[in-house]
Every structure is written in structure tokens, then in C-alpha cells.
Design a protein around this motif. Structure first.
Motif, PDB file in Angstrom:
ATOM      1  N   GLN A 389       0.821  -1.202   0.000  1.00 52.24           N
ATOM      2  CA  GLN A 389       0.000   0.000   0.000  1.00 52.24           C
ATOM      3  C   GLN A 389       0.860   1.259   0.000  1.00 52.24           C
ATOM      4  OE1 GLN A 389      -2.616  -0.304   3.342  1.00 52.24           O
ATOM      5  NE2 GLN A 389      -3.670  -2.121   2.596  1.00 52.24           N
ATOM      6  N   PHE A 390       1.909   1.254   0.819  1.00 51.03           N
ATOM      7  CA  PHE A 390       2.801   2.416   0.881  1.00 51.03           C
ATOM      8  C   PHE A 390       3.469   2.656  -0.472  1.00 51.03           C
ATOM      9  CE2 PHE A 390       6.248   5.106   2.146  1.00 51.03           C
ATOM     10  CZ  PHE A 390       5.811   5.757   3.299  1.00 51.03           C
ATOM     11  N   VAL A 391       3.918   1.588  -1.104  1.00 47.89           N
ATOM     12  CA  VAL A 391       4.581   1.710  -2.417  1.00 47.89           C
ATOM     13  C   VAL A 391       3.594   2.181  -3.473  1.00 47.89           C
ATOM     14  CG1 VAL A 391       5.683   0.377  -4.249  1.00 47.89           C
ATOM     15  CG2 VAL A 391       6.382   0.036  -1.889  1.00 47.89           C
ATOM     16  N   LEU A 422      -0.288   7.117   8.369  1.00 46.96           N
ATOM     17  CA  LEU A 422      -0.984   6.058   9.110  1.00 46.96           C
ATOM     18  C   LEU A 422      -0.326   4.699   8.873  1.00 46.96           C
ATOM     19  CD1 LEU A 422      -4.719   7.109   8.483  1.00 46.96           C
ATOM     20  CD2 LEU A 422      -3.370   7.408  10.572  1.00 46.96           C
ATOM     21  N   LEU A 423       0.040   4.438   7.633  1.00 48.60           N
ATOM     22  CA  LEU A 423       0.690   3.159   7.338  1.00 48.60           C
ATOM     23  C   LEU A 423       2.041   3.064   8.025  1.00 48.60           C
ATOM     24  CD1 LEU A 423      -0.101   2.788   3.522  1.00 48.60           C
ATOM     25  CD2 LEU A 423      -1.013   1.398   5.381  1.00 48.60           C
ATOM     26  N   SER A 870      -4.808   3.145  -1.670  1.00 49.52           N
ATOM     27  CA  SER A 870      -4.199   2.685  -0.422  1.00 49.52           C
ATOM     28  C   SER A 870      -4.799   1.383   0.072  1.00 49.52           C
ATOM     29  CB  SER A 870      -4.361   3.765   0.654  1.00 49.52           C
ATOM     30  OG  SER A 870      -5.742   4.022   0.891  1.00 49.52           O
ATOM     31  N   SER A 871      -6.060   1.139  -0.258  1.00 49.78           N
ATOM     32  CA  SER A 871      -6.696  -0.121   0.176  1.00 49.78           C
ATOM     33  C   SER A 871      -6.625  -1.207  -0.887  1.00 49.78           C
ATOM     34  CB  SER A 871      -8.167   0.142   0.529  1.00 49.78           C
ATOM     35  OG  SER A 871      -8.876   0.625  -0.597  1.00 49.78           O
ATOM     36  N   ALA A 872      -5.945  -0.935  -2.008  1.00 45.91           N
ATOM     37  CA  ALA A 872      -5.910  -1.924  -3.093  1.00 45.91           C
ATOM     38  C   ALA A 872      -5.212  -3.201  -2.668  1.00 45.91           C
ATOM     39  CB  ALA A 872      -5.214  -1.324  -4.315  1.00 45.91           C
ATOM     40  N   SER A 873      -4.080  -3.070  -1.991  1.00 44.84           N
ATOM     41  CA  SER A 873      -3.331  -4.266  -1.585  1.00 44.84           C
ATOM     42  C   SER A 873      -4.135  -5.125  -0.633  1.00 44.84           C
ATOM     43  CB  SER A 873      -2.012  -3.840  -0.931  1.00 44.84           C
ATOM     44  OG  SER A 873      -1.237  -3.070  -1.820  1.00 44.84           O
TER      45      SER A 873
END
Length: 925
Positions: A389-391, A422-423, A870-873
């Protein structure tokens, strides 16, 4: 008969001689009726008497004794001489003749045997050629050796895998043994501590007599001194404090029955309250489960771990992602810990016994160990998901940070920074600050390196190229159009059409530049097509030579190469003049017509010219062409044409690199002019049909979402949602793409959409196989099996065993599991071969991908896009597609660029299509 005559016979003919003597005796007896036959003496008669046990076989009808000539000569000789003396002489001569004949026959047989023996010796001494049987035996031996080598290799791999499993098991057992040893040491130290405390406290002697209940009611023993009084007061204070702590915990109502009746969210919020944490910590310290001298952060972490047992038993579906062996063990340990805890806490009136405290301490330690092991494994999956998500957020920022004119960067900056913060906090909480920062930096570095600019190896600037101008760029990108006088125009056009260059047309180049500013013409996807074109050109030229018109093809090929080379050099320069004069088409046509054209001189000139034009990166190809001495001129012409096409691609890429910024600015206007020229007066029937289908699907989906709910902006049908629905339905599918499915506005993206469909088919098939394997082996579906997915990506859908082998390369499959997985994999691969969706797992995965892609593309605001990215992973990992997060993310980005370019270039045509579809729907209603 005299013995001297019989001695001349050889031993082998003795038995054949006796019957002949008997016959002579019979002939003598029957030779004359008038002569008186006198009986021989007894000893002579005994010699010629026939033995009873010996009977000579009758002679063959063709033998000399049974022949008519033999009887005739015998009778004639007897009748001629008529006397015994003459008869004896005749018989003697006859016997001598027979003996000589047989000796000659035996000599012939001996000579023949000697010849046979000599031939056999020569045949044995000469080297024998291998027969078919020997060849078959040799082939069988080689096949057996290959099979044994394969079996040995397979066995070696199995042994290696078994050794690895044994080593892992041994290390795991050693770690468990060390952990148990450490736990045992801690428990023994705790027991020693409790024993010392009990020894220090005042104990009643074993021999003391217990007073009766009545005496205890009315008799109160007074302390004898101040020390004893202090101990009594302390004991009373400790009992009061114990009852107060337990009563405070019981007032919370924290029991397993109440947790099961309460929702998961309410239980989570209750357990996170400070009051619950403090009360539970006090109870655990009271019974010696936790140390009194531990720090506050460690106390709260241990207390939260203990309270997690209520969540594990009360809501296992929400806490545990699967039901594996580790999860079952965690549930059993949690049940044991809570049972011992309830037994101790519920006894408020009296203190727990030492055995109860020991059981509670042991159960608490076991649960802590099991929970830590489960959390470590689960945290690794969470770390991977959050890193992805971060990447992904970093990739979005890298793509929009330079767009300052449209203020896109400002819209995305705040949302991306907030989600990344947050991540990062969660990552630090799971892995620690230092390790989390190191993992984030490494992941970002790999992602940027993978998506960075791929610089070609070597110098790609052509030696004959100069800094281009706008006119030169337009000339370079324009397809070759030329005609030559004095040559059959039809044959020339055939040759030039068959030798089509590798350069795409101008419209395709401008479209690709609008989507990707770093676009360069790639020769690799066109290599196979180019080889087919070369073969077609060679075949047509050979047919022309056979039919007598091959000279026209030679002239056409020379003209095509001349035009390509002239486009690679600067007009007015020496190389341009050299090529124009040396490759003059009229001169070549005359030479061919007169039969004076020399292929050798032509190829020698080209071998000396190409190194002056090509880029340094093409020196190897040019050198290989110069060293190729193939006698077939047609094949050499085809190879020369291919090398010239490579130089044309390098030349075009060089000019694209220099003039890409200017071309990108004009891309939209150029596409609008080209589209207007192609479809200006025509109706966009395919686009209208595509838009109508997308509108119907979007309206049905929005109606389903808003059923029973109030109308919200998210449930409204908009033009953006209709367009994205149509684009997703077009790109995210597995069936063959038909001609009528592509709208006219997306005609240039046909190859891109076809490639996406092929990738989607592989993703859902491989994802279904991996998800089935994870479920059968009770593994976490969020875990990433990237190595297995990468191996399966290169496999054919017809090789089921190869897919099973890819999984077995890391994980050992039990026999029953392997049988089930093989059957399911075969059914899934059948869908892949037929390009259909019939298996339930494949259907679910395809729908998940389509929903996810549509959600990300239809996000209207920057905040929604950042949230979806951000929620894709997490979404893809929970759906069983953890191995393909990067591929699906790249596909979403590419579709987003295609949508932006398409709507900007064809906006006014889409307005007409929308208006026409709405009018048609209104008239139909």
C-alpha cells in the motif's frame, strides 16, 4: 569278392557298399536261366546272408539302381556274354566306376566345406556393420540411460527437498525445545519465588488442633506482640485488597458468554478502554501471572494479549483468517487460559490454592507463546500488505508530482501524506521503528527502480543523424511513398508492400506518445511478424524468378532499400549524394534488363555503407550481415532489408527522443484531425452500441445498490461511471476480442486491450490454482506465493502436472491433497484453454478484479482515488490475488491514461453519441 578290393573303400562308404555287393549277387543268380547256379561255401554264404535286424531302405526312384538304363545295361551285358566269367568282369568294372564317382563327390564336398570354412573365417575377421537389431539395442540402451539419468535427477530433487524439510523441521523443533526450556526456567524461578514468599509468611504448625466453629465465632486470639499484630493487619489488608480488585474486575461483566452476545466492534472498543486494561492488569499481578516490577508499556501489551483470548473465542471468524493447525492450537490455548482464570477469579471468598495458581500460570504462558507465534506469522502478511500500500501511494505521487499546471499534485499531496503516515505508524508498531523505516526505503527503491526509465544498452544515436528540426521529424515519421519511372508500377507496389517497414504510422506514434511521454518504438514485439514478412518476400521473389519476372522484384527491393537509406541521412550531405547516385533505380533497372547487375558488388557496397549510417548499438548486426556469405541472393536481400529496418527504428527513436515534448503538445489536435478525416461523415455505430451497453449495466448496478436506501451521490449514474464501466468491461475479460466489440474511438488501443485480456486470463487462472492450493493446505490466502506464480506465468494451460510441480517445489503435498488439487487444477486450466469462465473460483476472482478496477477508475475526487489506491493491496490480498497486486495496479494506471487521452481527443464525438443514445432510449420508452 576279394578283401583287397574292399579295402580301397573309405570308412564312410562301407555301409553303402554292402548293399551293392548283395545286388550284384542277386543279378548273378538271375543273369541266366540256362546256367546252373551253384551254392557258395557255407562261410561265404554266411558273409552275404541278410541279417534279420537289418533292412536296407529302398533306393529312391531317381537312383541309378532303379533306373531303366541300369537294368537294361545289366541285362544286355548278361545276355551278351552269357557266362559267369564275363559277368564277374562287368560287375567289377561297374563297382570301380561307382567308387570313383563317390570319391569325386566326396572330394567336391570337402572342397565346398573348405570354401565355407574360409568364408566364415573371413566374415568373422572382417569388421561387421551394425544391423537393425544392434541399432535398436543401442537405442534402447541410450533410452534406458536417459531414463535412469532423469530418475536420478528427480530422486536428487526429492532428496534435496526432503533434506530441506527435515532441516526446517529440525530447526523448528530445536527452537521449540529452546523456548520450552526457557519457559521451564522461568516457571521454576517463579515457583522458587513463590516458595520463598510462602516460607517467609507465618504458617500454622501442622500439629495444632483446629478450634471448633463455635469457638472460632466467639473466641478471638489476641496477638502476643506488635510484630504479630502487624502481620494480622497486613493479612487483613491484603484480603480486602484482593476482594476489592476481584470485585472491580467482575463489575466489568467480562465473561465469554457476554462477549459472544456482543458485536465484535463493541467488544474491541471495550477491551481497548484504560479501565479494563488497568483492572485486568491488577488481577494478573495479584495472582503472580505478571511481574510487579515490569514497565507500564510491557504490562499493557501483555494484558492486551491476554484479553485477546476473549476475542479469539468469542468472535473467531473476525479474528482468524482461516482454520489451520496453528489457529486450532491458539483456540485450545485460549480456552484453557480463560478456564483457569475463571476458576481462580470466581472464588472471591478464599484465596486460590497453589495448584490453581500453577495451572493458571502455565496456561497463561502457553497462550502467550501460541499467540506470539500466530501474530508473528500473521504480522508478516500484514507487513507485506501495508508495504505494498505504501509503495502504491508513492507510485501515485511520483506520477502526479510534476503536474503543476492542472493542480493535480496539490489535490493528491494531502491525501497521500495522510495515508502514508498512518501506514508508517502501523509498520513501526508491528516491526519496530528502525526495521520499518528500512523496509519502507528498500520497497520504495525497488519500486522506483522497476518503474524507472529503461535506458537502452549502448549508444543508440545514429552516426549519420543530426539534431532534427520539426520538418525533419515530420519527414521521418511519414511513411515512404515513391514511384519510379520505367518500371512496372504493379510489381513495384507489390514488392514495397511486402517489404513493409517496422515503423508504425504517424497516428499510432502520436497516440502512444500522448499516453506515455517516454514511448519508444519497440522492435521485439514485431520481430516474429518481420520474419513472416521476410519469408513472404523471399517466396514471392522466388516465384517471380521462376515465372520470369524476378527482375522486377529485384528493382522494387532496391528502390525500397534506397528510400529507407535516404530517410536516414541528411539531404545535401555526402552520404545522401552517394546513396542517390549509387542506388539509382533507372540504372539498376537497365543493368537488370541487360543482365549486367552484380549482386556481389551491390552487397559489397551495402556492407561498406551501413557502418557509416548505423548507431553503435547495431554494429554487431551490421557486422554479421557483412560476414554472411550465403549464396542465395534472395535470402541476402531479405536479411539486408531487415537490418535496414532496424536502422530505421533506431533513427525514428532518436528523433522521438529529441522531439517528444513538441509532439506531445500536438498529439490531441493531430488525433482529432485524423479521426475527423476517417470518420467525419460516418456514424459511430460500434461506439453507440458500446455506450448503450455500458449505460444499461451501470443503471442496473446503481439501482441494485440504492435498493431500499436513500439516493446518494455515490449511487447516481454519471457519464464518467458509464464510460469507466464500458472501458472495464472491454479490458477486463477473458474471451476473444471481436471486431464489433471495439468502438471506433478506441481503435488505436486494440492491441493494448487484447494484451490486457490475455493477462487477465492468466491472472484469474493462476490465482484460482494458488487459492485452491492455499485452501487445501490451510494456508493464509493473504500470503504471497510470488515464486510459484512467476513459474506458472510461463507455463502452458495444457500442462497440468507442471502447475502441480510448481507448487510442490516449495510445499510438500499429501497424497489426498495432491489428488484433489490435480482434479481442480485440470478443470481450471480447461477454462483457460477454452477462454471461458465456468469454474466458481475463476468467476469469483474475475468479478473481484473487475470490481476493484472499476472502483479505482470511477473515483471522482483525489481523496477517493488515494483511498482506493491505499486499500488496493488489502482488497486484492484478502480476495486471493496477493501475487498480482503490481500487475493489476499497472493495468489500472494504463487504463486511466487511456481514458484521459480518449476523452480529451474524442470528447465532441462522445457528446454526439450520448445524445443519440439518450434520444433512442427516450423514443423506445
Amino acid at each position: 569278392m576279394p578283401h583287397s578290393d574292399s579295402s580301397d573303400l573309405e570308412p564312410d562308404s562301407s555301409h553303402a557298399l554292402h548293399p551293392t555287393i548283395r545286388e550284384e549277387v542277386q543279378d548273378l543268380m538271375m543273369s541266366s536261366d540256362n546256367d546252373t547256379v551253384q551254392a557258395p561255401p557255407p562261410h561265404v554264404a554266411a558273409r552275404f546272408s541278410r541279417s534279420s535286424n537289418f533292412r536296407r531302405k529302398s533306393s529312391a526312384p531317381s537312383s541309378r539302381r532303379n533306373s531303366l538304363s541300369s537294368h537294361h545295361s545289366s541285362r544286355s551285358s548278361r545276355s551278351a556274354h552269357g557266362g559267369p566269367h564275363s559277368t564277374h568282369i562287368a560287375q567289377h568294372l561297374r563297382r570301380a566306376s561307382i567308387i570313383e564317382t563317390r570319391k569325386a563327390r566326396l572330394a567336391d564336398r570337402a572342397a565346398h566345406a573348405e570354401q565355407v570354412r574360409l568364408r566364415a573365417a573371413l566374415a568373422k575377421a572382417a569388421p561387421r556393420a551394425s544391423t537393425s537389431s544392434e541399432e535398436r539395442a543401442l537405442a534402447a540402451k541410450q533410452a534406458r540411460e536417459r531414463f535412469l539419468a532423469q530418475v536420478a535427477a528427480n530422486c536428487a530433487e526429492e532428496v534435496k527437498r526432503a533434506k530441506k524439510v527435515a532441516e526446517d523441521t529440525r530447526e523448528k523443533k530445536a527452537a521449540e525445545h529452546l523456548k520450552l526450556k526457557e519457559d521451564m526456567i522461568e516457571r521454576l524461578a517463579e515457583a522458587e519465588r513463590r516458595r520463598s514468599l510462602l516460607q517467609q509468611s507465618q504458617r500454622r504448625p501442622r500439629t495444632a488442633t483446629l478450634p471448633s466453629m463455635e469457638e472460632r465465632k466467639f473466641i478471638t486470639r489476641k496477638p502476643r506482640n506488635e510484630t504479630e499484630a502487624a502481620k494480622v493487619i497486613q493479612r487483613a489488608w491484603r484480603n480486602s485488597k484482593r476482594r476489592s480488585i476481584i470485585s472491580e474486575f467482575l463489575e466489568l461483566g467480562l465473561t465469554l458468554e457476554n462477549v459472544q452476545k456482543t458485536s465484535f466492534e463493541d467488544v474491541g472498543s471495550l477491551l481497548s478502554q484504560d479501565k479494563v486494561l488497568d483492572s485486568t492488569t491488577k488481577v494478573l499481578k495479584l495472582y503472580g501471572v505478571q511481574d510487579n516490577d515490569s514497565d507500564s508499556s510491557g504490562e499493557k501489551a501483555a494484558t492486551r494479549t491476554f484479553l485477546s483470548a476473549f476475542l479469539v473465542l468469542g468472535h473467531p471468524a473476525q479474528v482468524l483468517s482461516q482454520e489451520g493447525e496453528q489457529e486450532k492450537d491458539l483456540i485450545e490455548k485460549a480456552k484453557s487460559a480463560l478456564l483457569c482464570f475463571d476458576t481462580v477469579v470466581m472464588n472471591v471468598s478464599s484465596s486460590p490454592s497453589a495448584s490453581q495458581l500453577g495451572s493458571l500460570s502455565e496456561a497463561y504462558t502457553n497462550f502467550q507463546t501460541a499467540f506470539t507465534a500466530w501474530k508473528d506469522r500473521d504480522s508478516s502478511v500484514l507487513l507485506g500488505t501495508m508495504l505494498a500500500q505504501f509503495v502504491e501511494l508513492d507510485a501515485i505521487w511520483q506520477s502526479v508530482k510534476n503536474d503543476k499546471d492542472g493542480h493535480v499534485a496539490e489535490d493528491y499531496r494531502e491525501g497521500i501524506q495522510q495515508n502514508q503516515t498512518l501506514l508508517l505508524v502501523r509498520l513501526k508498531r508491528l516491526a519496530g521503528a528502525d526495521r520499518a523505516m528500512k523496509m519502507v526505503k528498500e520497497a520504495i527503491r525497488r519500486s522506483r527502480k522497476a518503474k524507472g526509465k529503461r535506458k537502452p544498452v549502448g549508444d543508440v544515436r545514429p552516426r549519420a543523424a543530426s539534431l532534427p528540426s520539426a520538418d525533419a521529424t515530420a519527414t521521418t515519421l511519414t511513411p515512404i511513398e515513391a514511384s519510379v519511372s520505367g518500371i512496372d508500377a504493379g510489381a513495384l507496389e507489390i514488392g514495397k508492400r511486402e517489404a513493409t517497414p517496422l515503423l508504425p504510422d504517424n497516428r499510432t506514434i502520436m497516440h502512444e506518445l500522448a499516453i506515455n511521454k517516454e514511448y519508444r518504438i519497440d522492435i521485439k514485439p514485431r520481430t516474429d511478424m518481420r520474419e513472416n514478412v521476410i519469408q513472404a518476400v523471399s517466396a514471392k521473389m522466388r516465384q517471380g524468378f521462376e515465372s520470369g519476372v524476378g527482375d522486377l522484384f529485384v528493382v522494387a527491393m532496391a528502390e525500397t532499400i534506397r528510400e529507407k537509406l535516404l530517410s536516414l541521412v541528411v539531404p545535401g550531405k555526402s552520404l545522401h549524394t552517394l546513396i542517390s547516385e549509387s542506388l539509382d533505380t533507372a540504372m539498376i533497372a537497365n543493368q537488370v534488363k541487360m543482365g549486367a547487375f552484380s549482386y556481389q558488388q551491390f552487397f559489397t557496397f551495402m556492407n561498406s555503407l551501413l557502418p557509416k549510417i548505423c548507431a553503435p548499438v547495431r554494429d554487431a548486426e551490421v557486422k554479421a550481415l557483412a560476414e554472411d556469405q550465403t549464396e542465395d541472393p534472395i535470402e541476402r536481400l531479405a536479411k539486408l532489408n531487415y537490418v535496414v529496418d532496424l536502422l530505421s527504428v533506431d533513427h525514428a527513436n532518436f528523433y522521438l527522443q529529441m522531439k517528444a515534448p513538441l509532439l506531445v503538445k500536438e498529439a490531441m489536435g493531430y488525433e482529432q484531425r485524423c479521426f475527423a478525416n476517417n470518420y467525419g461523415s460516418e456514424s459511430l455505430s460500434r461506439t453507440s452500441r458500446w455506450w448503450s451497453g455500458a449505460k444499461r449495466v451501470t443503471e442496473e448496478e446503481m439501482a441494485r445498490r440504492s435498493a431500499g436506501n436513500a439516493s446518494t451521490p455515490a449511487n447516481r449514474v454519471t457519464l464518467d461511471k458509464i464510460y469507466m464501466q464500458g472501458l472495464v468491461d472491454l479490458a477486463v475479460g477473458v474471451a476473444e476480442l471481436q471486431e464489433v466489440d471495439i468502438p471506433e474511438t478506441l481503435e488505436l488501443d486494440r492491441s493494448r486491450i487484447t494484451r490486457m485480456r490475455v493477462d487477465i486470463l492468466r491472472i484469474v487462472v493462476i490465482g484460482a490454482v494458488l487459492l485452491t492450493a492455499k485452501n487445501l493446505m490451510r494456508r493464509d490466502v493473504r500470503s504471497q506465493w510470488k515464486e510459484q506464480a512467476q513459474r506458472m506465468w510461463e507455463l502452458s494451460f495444457g500442462d497440468t502436472q507442471a502447475f502441480i510441480t510448481a507448487i510442490e517445489s516449495r510445499y510438500a503435498l499429501p497424497p489426498t491433497t495432491k489428488v484433489q488439487l490435480t482434479g481442480t487444477t485440470e478443470r481450471i486450466l480447461l477454462d483457460g484453454r477454452n477462454r471461458q469462465v465456468s469454474h466458481p473460483v475463476v468467476k469469483v476472482l474475475l468479478q473481484k478484479i473487475k470490481t476493484h478496477v472499476y472502483a479505482r477508475l470511477s473515483a471522482s475526487s483525489a481523496e477517493e482515488r488515494v483511498k482506493a489506491a491505499s486499500s488496493a493491496s488489502q482488497v486484492l490480498s484478502s480476495g486471493g490475488l496477493a501475487e498480482f497486486i503490481v500487475q493489476i495496479g499497472a493495468m489500472v494506471d494504463e487504463l486511466q491514461k487511456v481514458a484521459d487521452v480518449d476523452r480529451e481527443a474524442h470528447g465532441k464525438w462522445y457528446d454526439d453519441v450520448v445524445k443519440a443514445v439518450n434520444e433512442e432510449d427516450s423514443s423506445g420508452a
